[in-house]
Scaffold this motif. Sequence first.
Motif, mmCIF file in Angstrom:
data_model
loop_
_atom_site.group_PDB
_atom_site.id
_atom_site.type_symbol
_atom_site.label_atom_id
_atom_site.label_comp_id
_atom_site.label_asym_id
_atom_site.label_seq_id
_atom_site.Cartn_x
_atom_site.Cartn_y
_atom_site.Cartn_z
ATOM 1 N N THR A 1 6.874 1.027 -4.095
ATOM 2 C CA THR A 1 5.638 1.009 -3.315
ATOM 3 C C THR A 1 5.191 -0.416 -3.040
ATOM 4 O O THR A 1 4.665 -0.714 -1.957
ATOM 5 C CB THR A 1 4.540 1.785 -4.060
ATOM 6 N N ARG A 2 5.382 -1.306 -3.989
ATOM 7 C CA ARG A 2 5.041 -2.716 -3.768
ATOM 8 C C ARG A 2 5.810 -3.254 -2.572
ATOM 9 O O ARG A 2 5.255 -3.965 -1.716
ATOM 10 C CB ARG A 2 5.358 -3.525 -5.030
ATOM 11 N N LYS B 1 -6.865 3.585 -6.495
ATOM 12 C CA LYS B 1 -6.516 2.636 -5.438
ATOM 13 C C LYS B 1 -5.012 2.396 -5.392
ATOM 14 O O LYS B 1 -4.374 2.512 -4.351
ATOM 15 C CB LYS B 1 -7.266 1.322 -5.651
ATOM 16 N N THR B 2 -4.434 2.031 -6.520
ATOM 17 C CA THR B 2 -3.018 1.702 -6.554
ATOM 18 C C THR B 2 -2.141 2.907 -6.250
ATOM 19 O O THR B 2 -1.143 2.795 -5.537
ATOM 20 C CB THR B 2 -2.641 1.126 -7.929
ATOM 21 N N TYR B 3 -2.514 4.064 -6.772
ATOM 22 C CA TYR B 3 -1.665 5.246 -6.627
ATOM 23 C C TYR B 3 -2.062 6.106 -5.434
ATOM 24 O O TYR B 3 -1.488 7.179 -5.224
ATOM 25 C CB TYR B 3 -1.669 6.046 -7.934
ATOM 26 N N SER C 1 4.573 -3.429 5.309
ATOM 27 C CA SER C 1 3.495 -3.054 6.220
ATOM 28 C C SER C 1 2.489 -4.189 6.384
ATOM 29 O O SER C 1 1.968 -4.418 7.480
ATOM 30 C CB SER C 1 2.783 -1.789 5.715
ATOM 31 N N ALA C 2 2.214 -4.916 5.306
ATOM 32 C CA ALA C 2 1.265 -6.032 5.371
ATOM 33 C C ALA C 2 1.783 -7.132 6.283
ATOM 34 O O ALA C 2 1.014 -7.751 7.031
ATOM 35 C CB ALA C 2 1.006 -6.580 3.971
ATOM 36 N N PRO D 1 -1.913 3.595 1.066
ATOM 37 C CA PRO D 1 -1.626 4.696 1.989
ATOM 38 C C PRO D 1 -0.400 5.499 1.585
ATOM 39 O O PRO D 1 -0.161 6.579 2.132
ATOM 40 C CB PRO D 1 -1.383 3.973 3.323
ATOM 41 N N PHE D 2 0.389 4.972 0.650
ATOM 42 C CA PHE D 2 1.591 5.664 0.187
ATOM 43 C C PHE D 2 1.279 6.355 -1.139
ATOM 44 O O PHE D 2 1.585 5.846 -2.223
ATOM 45 C CB PHE D 2 2.743 4.675 0.021
ATOM 46 N N ALA D 3 0.626 7.481 -1.059
ATOM 47 C CA ALA D 3 0.114 8.142 -2.260
ATOM 48 C C ALA D 3 1.239 8.626 -3.175
ATOM 49 O O ALA D 3 2.305 9.057 -2.711
ATOM 50 C CB ALA D 3 -0.765 9.321 -1.867
#
Length: 348
Positions: A266-267, A214-216, A273-274, A51-53
Motif C-alpha cells: 500500500t505504501r 486513516k492508514t488502513y 498515486s501521489a 483510498p486503498f482500504a
Amino acid sequence: MTIPGAAKLFSAVQEGGHQDVETHGGDIDAIAKKYPSAPQPWIDLSTGINPFAYPIPPLSAELWSRLPLREEDHELRRIAGQRYGTFDLERIVAAPGTQALIQIVPRLIAPSEVAIVGPTYREHARCWQRLGHSVRVIADLDEIGDAKAVVVVNPNNPTGRHYEPSRLLALAEDMARRQGLLVVDEAFADLLGAEQSLVPLQPPSSIILRSFGKTYGLAGVRLGFAIAERRIAEVLRSWLGPWAVSGPAIAIGCRALEDSVWLMQTRDRLANSAEQLDRMLAAAGGRIAGATPLFHLVDHPQAENIAHRLALAGIHVRQFPDHRTWLRFGIPSETMLPRLEAALAGHA
C-alpha cells in the motif's frame, strides 16, 4: 505529573460549554447539498484516509451478538504494540478512534496553560479549551514557555511538518521534570516507518496517539490507540470503560495490524498515486506546501476557485478559512485520477 480527581476536572468545564460544530473533511452530505447538480458518486479527497482500504476479512456472526472478551482486547493491544514499537501491552490503550482519546486526555491535568504547535488539527485546541485550559497555538517547539502541557501532531496535519523523535524525547524529559504532559498525535505516522515514531523510545510523561482508520482506509471501524506510561494508560482505560472497542473492530484490527505485506504494498501504491497527483497540481499552477503519504497540501492563489470548480465536478477537497490559498488533497486512487485531472484542467 499528578492526575486530579474527576470532580475537580469536570468543574473546569465552562458554563455554556456548547460550541459551534467544527468543520472537518469528510462532510460529503454537506457539500452535496451545496452542489446538488454535481456528478455522482462524489470523490472525497477532503480527508487523509487511505483510498486503498484494507480488505475486511470474513467475520463470525458471534462477534456481533456478544460482548468483546478480555482476551480479545489483550490480543489487539499485543498486536498493536508490535506494530507501533512497544511490547508492554499495559502501556497501550485501545479506543473507538483517536478522537475519543483527544477528548478525554485534557482531563489528565487541572486547568493549565497548554501549548499546541500549529496550525494543526483543531480538535486538539477545542478539547483542551472545553476543559478550562488556556490554549496557545505556537509556531514551533521553542515557543513552549512555561506550558504545563504540549501538543504536537507529528507529522502535522495539514502542513506535513515532522519533528525527529530524538527532539521530542528531549521535550518529553523536560515535561517530566516540570510534572507536565506531552501529547504527540502520530495519526499519519504509520507509513513513515518505526524509526520516525516516538513510541519505541518510551518517553516519560507522554501520550502518543495512533490512528487505525486513516492508514488502513477503514475510518468507519472507529479504532485508535494511545501509548503511554502504565499509570496514565490505566487511567485512560478506566475512563473509556469496558468494551470500548467493538468485537468486529478488534477482529479487523488484529488482522490488519499483523499484515506487514499489505502495508508495504500500500505504501508503494500511495507513492505512485501521489506522484501523479503532484504532476496534476503543478500543471494547474499549484505549489506543494507540505505532504505526508496520505495527503498533500497545496498553495495556490486561486484556491477557492479551484475548490469550487472541483466541487462542480463532484470532487471534494479540504479548504482552510484561515489560510485561503491552501487546499489539502487526500491521495486519490488510480480510478479517481482521470476524473481529477479533467476537473483540474477545466474539462469536467
